[in-house]
Design a protein around this motif. Sequence first.
Motif, PDB file in Angstrom:
ATOM      1  N   GLU A  66       0.832  -1.213   0.000  1.00 44.49           N
ATOM      2  CA  GLU A  66       0.000   0.000   0.000  1.00 44.49           C
ATOM      3  C   GLU A  66       0.861   1.256   0.000  1.00 44.49           C
ATOM      4  OE1 GLU A  66      -3.256   0.423  -0.247  1.00 44.49           O
ATOM      5  OE2 GLU A  66      -3.881  -1.655  -0.076  1.00 44.49           O
ATOM      6  N   ASP A  67       1.967   1.232   0.771  1.00 46.65           N
ATOM      7  CA  ASP A  67       2.794   2.422   0.919  1.00 46.65           C
ATOM      8  C   ASP A  67       4.241   1.986   1.132  1.00 46.65           C
ATOM      9  OD1 ASP A  67       3.522   5.098   1.294  1.00 46.65           O
ATOM     10  OD2 ASP A  67       3.043   5.055   3.432  1.00 46.65           O
ATOM     11  N   ARG A  68       5.103   2.342   0.177  1.00 50.82           N
ATOM     12  CA  ARG A  68       6.530   2.020   0.309  1.00 50.82           C
ATOM     13  C   ARG A  68       7.194   3.048   1.216  1.00 50.82           C
ATOM     14  NH1 ARG A  68       8.097  -2.283  -2.234  1.00 50.82           N
ATOM     15  NH2 ARG A  68       7.032  -2.913  -4.137  1.00 50.82           N
ATOM     16  N   ARG A  69       8.024   2.554   2.135  1.00 51.72           N
ATOM     17  CA  ARG A  69       8.720   3.433   3.068  1.00 51.72           C
ATOM     18  C   ARG A  69      10.189   3.062   3.134  1.00 51.72           C
ATOM     19  NH1 ARG A  69       4.269   3.860   7.941  1.00 51.72           N
ATOM     20  NH2 ARG A  69       2.677   4.834   6.670  1.00 51.72           N
ATOM     21  N   ILE A  70      10.971   3.965   3.714  1.00 45.61           N
ATOM     22  CA  ILE A  70      12.389   3.697   3.917  1.00 45.61           C
ATOM     23  C   ILE A  70      12.607   3.647   5.416  1.00 45.61           C
ATOM     24  CG2 ILE A  70      14.717   4.585   3.591  1.00 45.61           C
ATOM     25  CD1 ILE A  70      13.704   5.901   1.012  1.00 45.61           C
ATOM     26  N   PRO A  71      13.113   2.561   5.956  1.00 47.42           N
ATOM     27  CA  PRO A  71      13.517   1.336   5.262  1.00 47.42           C
ATOM     28  C   PRO A  71      12.296   0.515   4.862  1.00 47.42           C
ATOM     29  CG  PRO A  71      13.758   1.028   7.623  1.00 47.42           C
ATOM     30  CD  PRO A  71      13.335   2.466   7.413  1.00 47.42           C
ATOM     31  N   SER A  72      12.520  -0.429   3.952  1.00 48.16           N
ATOM     32  CA  SER A  72      11.405  -1.229   3.425  1.00 48.16           C
ATOM     33  C   SER A  72      10.731  -2.071   4.506  1.00 48.16           C
ATOM     34  CB  SER A  72      11.877  -2.120   2.282  1.00 48.16           C
ATOM     35  OG  SER A  72      12.844  -3.034   2.737  1.00 48.16           O
ATOM     36  N   SER A  73      11.409  -2.300   5.612  1.00 47.24           N
ATOM     37  CA  SER A  73      10.798  -3.071   6.697  1.00 47.24           C
ATOM     38  C   SER A  73       9.629  -2.327   7.330  1.00 47.24           C
ATOM     39  CB  SER A  73      11.836  -3.418   7.764  1.00 47.24           C
ATOM     40  OG  SER A  73      12.399  -2.234   8.297  1.00 47.24           O
ATOM     41  N   SER A  74       9.470  -1.045   7.016  1.00 48.36           N
ATOM     42  CA  SER A  74       8.326  -0.294   7.542  1.00 48.36           C
ATOM     43  C   SER A  74       7.251  -0.049   6.481  1.00 48.36           C
ATOM     44  CB  SER A  74       8.792   1.015   8.175  1.00 48.36           C
ATOM     45  OG  SER A  74       9.473   1.808   7.248  1.00 48.36           O
ATOM     46  N   ASP A  75       7.350  -0.728   5.321  1.00 51.12           N
ATOM     47  CA  ASP A  75       6.300  -0.651   4.297  1.00 51.12           C
ATOM     48  C   ASP A  75       4.955  -1.019   4.906  1.00 51.12           C
ATOM     49  OD1 ASP A  75       8.203  -0.103   2.351  1.00 51.12           O
ATOM     50  OD2 ASP A  75       8.096  -2.089   1.416  1.00 51.12           O
ATOM     51  N   MET A  76       3.894  -0.392   4.387  1.00 54.46           N
ATOM     52  CA  MET A  76       2.535  -0.768   4.775  1.00 54.46           C
ATOM     53  C   MET A  76       1.986  -1.717   3.710  1.00 54.46           C
ATOM     54  SD  MET A  76       2.074   0.584   7.659  1.00 54.46           S
ATOM     55  CE  MET A  76       0.350   0.198   7.896  1.00 54.46           C
ATOM     56  N   LEU A  77       1.488  -2.859   4.168  1.00 52.59           N
ATOM     57  CA  LEU A  77       0.933  -3.883   3.288  1.00 52.59           C
ATOM     58  C   LEU A  77      -0.550  -4.059   3.576  1.00 52.59           C
ATOM     59  CD1 LEU A  77       3.709  -6.616   3.687  1.00 52.59           C
ATOM     60  CD2 LEU A  77       3.574  -4.825   1.972  1.00 52.59           C
ATOM     61  N   SER A  78      -1.258  -4.626   2.626  1.00 56.81           N
ATOM     62  CA  SER A  78      -2.661  -4.994   2.810  1.00 56.81           C
ATOM     63  C   SER A  78      -2.898  -6.373   2.232  1.00 56.81           C
ATOM     64  CB  SER A  78      -3.596  -4.007   2.108  1.00 56.81           C
ATOM     65  OG  SER A  78      -3.616  -2.780   2.764  1.00 56.81           O
ATOM     66  N   THR A  79      -3.916  -7.011   2.741  1.00 53.87           N
ATOM     67  CA  THR A  79      -4.395  -8.269   2.174  1.00 53.87           C
ATOM     68  C   THR A  79      -5.753  -7.994   1.541  1.00 53.87           C
ATOM     69  OG1 THR A  79      -3.261  -9.579   3.846  1.00 53.87           O
ATOM     70  CG2 THR A  79      -5.041 -10.660   2.646  1.00 53.87           C
ATOM     71  N   TYR A  80      -5.886  -8.402   0.286  1.00 53.38           N
ATOM     72  CA  TYR A  80      -7.151  -8.293  -0.433  1.00 53.38           C
ATOM     73  C   TYR A  80      -7.718  -9.683  -0.664  1.00 53.38           C
ATOM     74  CZ  TYR A  80      -6.421  -3.373  -1.570  1.00 53.38           C
ATOM     75  OH  TYR A  80      -6.247  -2.014  -1.496  1.00 53.38           O
ATOM     76  N   GLU A  81      -9.016  -9.828  -0.446  1.00 50.32           N
ATOM     77  CA  GLU A  81      -9.718 -11.078  -0.713  1.00 50.32           C
ATOM     78  C   GLU A  81     -10.445 -10.940  -2.047  1.00 50.32           C
ATOM     79  OE1 GLU A  81     -12.269 -13.269   2.325  1.00 50.32           O
ATOM     80  OE2 GLU A  81     -13.756 -12.342   0.980  1.00 50.32           O
ATOM     81  N   VAL A  82     -10.222 -11.900  -2.924  1.00 44.63           N
ATOM     82  CA  VAL A  82     -10.826 -11.908  -4.261  1.00 44.63           C
ATOM     83  C   VAL A  82     -11.666 -13.168  -4.389  1.00 44.63           C
ATOM     84  CG1 VAL A  82     -10.336 -11.944  -6.733  1.00 44.63           C
ATOM     85  CG2 VAL A  82      -8.760 -10.795  -5.184  1.00 44.63           C
ATOM     86  N   GLN A  83     -12.867 -13.039  -4.933  1.00 50.03           N
ATOM     87  CA  GLN A  83     -13.674 -14.211  -5.249  1.00 50.03           C
ATOM     88  C   GLN A  83     -13.872 -14.277  -6.752  1.00 50.03           C
ATOM     89  OE1 GLN A  83     -17.265 -14.706  -2.999  1.00 50.03           O
ATOM     90  NE2 GLN A  83     -16.193 -14.569  -1.059  1.00 50.03           N
ATOM     91  N   VAL A  84     -13.537 -15.435  -7.329  1.00 51.35           N
ATOM     92  CA  VAL A  84     -13.748 -15.674  -8.750  1.00 51.35           C
ATOM     93  C   VAL A  84     -14.645 -16.890  -8.910  1.00 51.35           C
ATOM     94  CG1 VAL A  84     -11.572 -14.627  -9.493  1.00 51.35           C
ATOM     95  CG2 VAL A  84     -11.632 -17.037  -8.966  1.00 51.35           C
ATOM     96  N   ASP A  85     -15.438 -16.892  -9.966  1.00 51.74           N
ATOM     97  CA  ASP A  85     -16.288 -18.052 -10.211  1.00 51.74           C
ATOM     98  C   ASP A  85     -15.507 -19.119 -10.966  1.00 51.74           C
ATOM     99  OD1 ASP A  85     -16.276 -17.304 -12.924  1.00 51.74           O
ATOM    100  OD2 ASP A  85     -18.319 -16.513 -12.872  1.00 51.74           O
ATOM    101  N   ASP A  86     -16.152 -20.234 -11.245  1.00 53.12           N
ATOM    102  CA  ASP A  86     -15.478 -21.357 -11.911  1.00 53.12           C
ATOM    103  C   ASP A  86     -14.987 -21.010 -13.311  1.00 53.12           C
ATOM    104  OD1 ASP A  86     -15.591 -23.228  -9.849  1.00 53.12           O
ATOM    105  OD2 ASP A  86     -17.620 -23.867 -10.396  1.00 53.12           O
ATOM    106  N   ASP A  87     -15.546 -19.967 -13.917  1.00 50.40           N
ATOM    107  CA  ASP A  87     -15.101 -19.536 -15.240  1.00 50.40           C
ATOM    108  C   ASP A  87     -13.956 -18.536 -15.171  1.00 50.40           C
ATOM    109  OD1 ASP A  87     -16.971 -21.087 -16.632  1.00 50.40           O
ATOM    110  OD2 ASP A  87     -18.514 -19.547 -16.390  1.00 50.40           O
TER     111      ASP A  87
END
Length: 110
Positions: A66-87
């Motif tokens: 989500e947001d790159r920072r210096i140092p990279s160990s303080s980057d902000m990350l997110s988890t996104y949930e995706v739903q896809v159908d069988d197609d």
Amino acid sequence: MPPRRRDRFDEDTGEEEPRRRRPLNAASAGRLGLRYIADLTAKDTEGITLVEPLEDGWVVDVEVVEDRRIPSSSDMLSTYEVQVDDDGDLLSYRRTRTYRRGTGAFGGGA
């Protein structure tokens, strides 16, 4: 230009039937989820953290920077949930969690 996909002719009904795609497997569902999130958020993806079958498709969790920072160990990350159908069509997506890199699965320090 790629060749046009040919539909199958059903001799019993006299109509053409669309050719069916093979059902998605976990690897292809994961790749699709990753691609959908990259396209929709325009953010860098880190990887896939979950691929799970549903009754009529798949749920995929994708980790995103989500947001790159210096140092990279303080980057902000997110988890996104995706739903896809069988197609492989996108049904829904949502951000489920935002956290600092390296904080671990439960929000505590590593």
